[in-house]
Write a protein that holds these residues in place. Structure first.
Motif, PDB file in Angstrom:
ATOM      1  N   VAL A 181       0.750  -1.155  -0.059  1.00 56.05           N
ATOM      2  CA  VAL A 181      -0.018   0.041   0.090  1.00 56.05           C
ATOM      3  C   VAL A 181       0.906   1.232   0.150  1.00 56.05           C
ATOM      4  CG1 VAL A 181      -1.926   1.511   1.385  1.00 56.05           C
ATOM      5  CG2 VAL A 181      -1.908  -1.246   1.224  1.00 56.05           C
ATOM      6  N   GLY A 182       0.821   1.865  -1.197  1.00 61.47           N
ATOM      7  CA  GLY A 182       1.715   3.196  -1.290  1.00 61.47           C
ATOM      8  C   GLY A 182       3.315   2.818  -0.829  1.00 61.47           C
ATOM      9  N   GLY A 183       3.707   1.790  -1.421  1.00 60.39           N
ATOM     10  CA  GLY A 183       5.158   1.632  -1.151  1.00 60.39           C
ATOM     11  C   GLY A 183       5.459   1.170   0.297  1.00 60.39           C
ATOM     12  N   ALA A 184       4.500   0.852   1.066  1.00 61.91           N
ATOM     13  CA  ALA A 184       4.962   0.149   2.118  1.00 61.91           C
ATOM     14  C   ALA A 184       4.837  -1.288   2.365  1.00 61.91           C
ATOM     15  CB  ALA A 184       4.079   0.741   3.364  1.00 61.91           C
ATOM     16  N   ARG A 185       5.434  -1.702   1.345  1.00 67.32           N
ATOM     17  CA  ARG A 185       5.596  -3.233   1.157  1.00 67.32           C
ATOM     18  C   ARG A 185       5.885  -4.081   2.603  1.00 67.32           C
ATOM     19  NH1 ARG A 185       5.251  -6.397  -3.262  1.00 67.32           N
ATOM     20  NH2 ARG A 185       5.975  -8.520  -3.076  1.00 67.32           N
ATOM     21  N   GLY A 186       5.116  -5.040   2.801  1.00 62.84           N
ATOM     22  CA  GLY A 186       5.115  -5.738   4.035  1.00 62.84           C
ATOM     23  C   GLY A 186       4.643  -5.211   5.271  1.00 62.84           C
ATOM     24  N   THR A 187       3.951  -4.091   5.199  1.00 58.01           N
ATOM     25  CA  THR A 187       3.516  -3.314   6.447  1.00 58.01           C
ATOM     26  C   THR A 187       2.347  -4.090   6.730  1.00 58.01           C
ATOM     27  OG1 THR A 187       4.729  -1.387   5.908  1.00 58.01           O
ATOM     28  CG2 THR A 187       2.764  -1.531   7.666  1.00 58.01           C
ATOM     29  N   VAL A 188       2.169  -4.906   7.880  1.00 62.25           N
ATOM     30  CA  VAL A 188       1.203  -5.470   8.265  1.00 62.25           C
ATOM     31  C   VAL A 188       0.639  -5.150   9.757  1.00 62.25           C
ATOM     32  CG1 VAL A 188       0.087  -8.078   8.860  1.00 62.25           C
ATOM     33  CG2 VAL A 188       1.821  -7.705   7.228  1.00 62.25           C
ATOM     34  N   ALA A 189      -0.758  -4.648   9.905  1.00 61.11           N
ATOM     35  CA  ALA A 189      -1.356  -4.261  11.286  1.00 61.11           C
ATOM     36  C   ALA A 189      -1.542  -5.601  11.944  1.00 61.11           C
ATOM     37  CB  ALA A 189      -2.750  -3.674  10.718  1.00 61.11           C
ATOM     38  N   ARG A 190      -0.654  -5.638  13.143  1.00 59.37           N
ATOM     39  CA  ARG A 190      -1.128  -6.695  13.998  1.00 59.37           C
ATOM     40  C   ARG A 190      -1.852  -6.645  15.172  1.00 59.37           C
ATOM     41  NH1 ARG A 190       2.070 -10.407  11.668  1.00 59.37           N
ATOM     42  NH2 ARG A 190       4.059  -9.658  10.764  1.00 59.37           N
ATOM     43  N   LEU A 191      -2.680  -7.378  15.531  1.00 62.29           N
ATOM     44  CA  LEU A 191      -3.528  -7.289  16.604  1.00 62.29           C
ATOM     45  C   LEU A 191      -2.856  -7.621  17.946  1.00 62.29           C
ATOM     46  CD1 LEU A 191      -7.015  -7.982  15.173  1.00 62.29           C
ATOM     47  CD2 LEU A 191      -6.215  -5.822  15.895  1.00 62.29           C
ATOM     48  N   SER A 192      -3.090  -7.395  19.265  1.00 58.54           N
ATOM     49  CA  SER A 192      -2.791  -8.033  20.400  1.00 58.54           C
ATOM     50  C   SER A 192      -3.868  -7.994  21.347  1.00 58.54           C
ATOM     51  CB  SER A 192      -1.592  -7.437  20.936  1.00 58.54           C
ATOM     52  OG  SER A 192      -1.697  -6.142  21.361  1.00 58.54           O
ATOM     53  N   CYS A 193      -4.112  -9.114  22.176  1.00 56.27           N
ATOM     54  CA  CYS A 193      -5.141  -9.216  23.215  1.00 56.27           C
ATOM     55  C   CYS A 193      -4.936  -7.991  24.175  1.00 56.27           C
ATOM     56  CB  CYS A 193      -5.113 -10.463  23.785  1.00 56.27           C
ATOM     57  SG  CYS A 193      -6.116 -10.414  25.230  1.00 56.27           S
ATOM     58  N   PRO A 194      -6.099  -7.292  24.340  1.00 55.80           N
ATOM     59  CA  PRO A 194      -5.862  -6.182  25.288  1.00 55.80           C
ATOM     60  C   PRO A 194      -5.887  -6.688  26.725  1.00 55.80           C
ATOM     61  CG  PRO A 194      -8.193  -6.403  24.389  1.00 55.80           C
ATOM     62  CD  PRO A 194      -7.246  -7.171  23.654  1.00 55.80           C
ATOM     63  N   SER A 195      -6.146  -7.977  26.928  1.00 55.31           N
ATOM     64  CA  SER A 195      -6.106  -8.613  28.369  1.00 55.31           C
ATOM     65  C   SER A 195      -4.902  -9.143  28.672  1.00 55.31           C
ATOM     66  CB  SER A 195      -7.312  -9.808  28.349  1.00 55.31           C
ATOM     67  OG  SER A 195      -7.398 -10.289  29.462  1.00 55.31           O
ATOM     68  N   CYS A 196      -4.097 -10.064  27.538  1.00 54.48           N
ATOM     69  CA  CYS A 196      -2.971 -10.736  28.167  1.00 54.48           C
ATOM     70  C   CYS A 196      -1.665 -10.206  27.264  1.00 54.48           C
ATOM     71  CB  CYS A 196      -3.038 -12.113  27.974  1.00 54.48           C
ATOM     72  SG  CYS A 196      -3.182 -12.733  26.411  1.00 54.48           S
ATOM     73  N   GLY A 197      -2.069  -9.408  26.098  1.00 53.69           N
ATOM     74  CA  GLY A 197      -0.887  -8.869  25.429  1.00 53.69           C
ATOM     75  C   GLY A 197      -0.457  -9.959  24.049  1.00 53.69           C
ATOM     76  N   SER A 198      -1.191 -10.960  23.935  1.00 50.62           N
ATOM     77  CA  SER A 198      -0.747 -12.117  23.291  1.00 50.62           C
ATOM     78  C   SER A 198      -1.149 -11.486  21.724  1.00 50.62           C
ATOM     79  CB  SER A 198      -1.414 -13.529  23.438  1.00 50.62           C
ATOM     80  OG  SER A 198      -1.439 -14.393  22.235  1.00 50.62           O
ATOM     81  N   ALA A 199      -0.247 -12.063  20.870  1.00 47.72           N
ATOM     82  CA  ALA A 199      -0.560 -11.593  19.357  1.00 47.72           C
ATOM     83  C   ALA A 199      -1.418 -12.834  18.628  1.00 47.72           C
ATOM     84  CB  ALA A 199       0.833 -11.398  18.661  1.00 47.72           C
ATOM     85  N   HIS A 200      -1.748 -13.796  19.441  1.00 48.66           N
ATOM     86  CA  HIS A 200      -2.578 -15.015  18.912  1.00 48.66           C
ATOM     87  C   HIS A 200      -3.892 -14.680  18.940  1.00 48.66           C
ATOM     88  CE1 HIS A 200       0.954 -17.882  18.552  1.00 48.66           C
ATOM     89  NE2 HIS A 200       1.234 -17.090  19.708  1.00 48.66           N
ATOM     90  N   VAL A 201      -4.483 -13.800  17.883  1.00 51.23           N
ATOM     91  CA  VAL A 201      -5.908 -13.320  17.908  1.00 51.23           C
ATOM     92  C   VAL A 201      -6.596 -13.636  16.489  1.00 51.23           C
ATOM     93  CG1 VAL A 201      -7.030 -11.008  17.743  1.00 51.23           C
ATOM     94  CG2 VAL A 201      -5.243 -11.199  19.076  1.00 51.23           C
TER      95      VAL A 201
END
Length: 57
Positions: free
Chosen positions: A15-35
């Motif tokens: 997107v607009g030259g930002a190749r490989g930029t991925v928005a990652r979510l994290s759990c607001p409770s435990c902080g895990s990225a497994h969402v």
């Protein structure tokens, strides 16, 4: 063959030259990225943490 799935679909995130930029979510409770993204009861989008079970929208 690509070394990773991100390499395979990398062009989808270009997107607009930002190749490989991925928005990652994290759990607001435990902080895990497994969402996981799930559909809510009325067609809305909700998220659930597969590490602790916390869900939010």
């Amino acid at each position: 063959m690509p070394a990773s799935i991100l390499e395979e679909v990398g062009h989808l995130f270009d997107v607009g030259g930002a190749r490989g930029t991925v928005a990652r979510l994290s759990c607001p409770s435990c902080g895990s990225a497994h969402v996981a993204q799930v559909l809510g009861d009325n067609g809305g989008v909700s998220y659930v943490c597969t590490a602790c079970g916390h869900s939010w929208s």
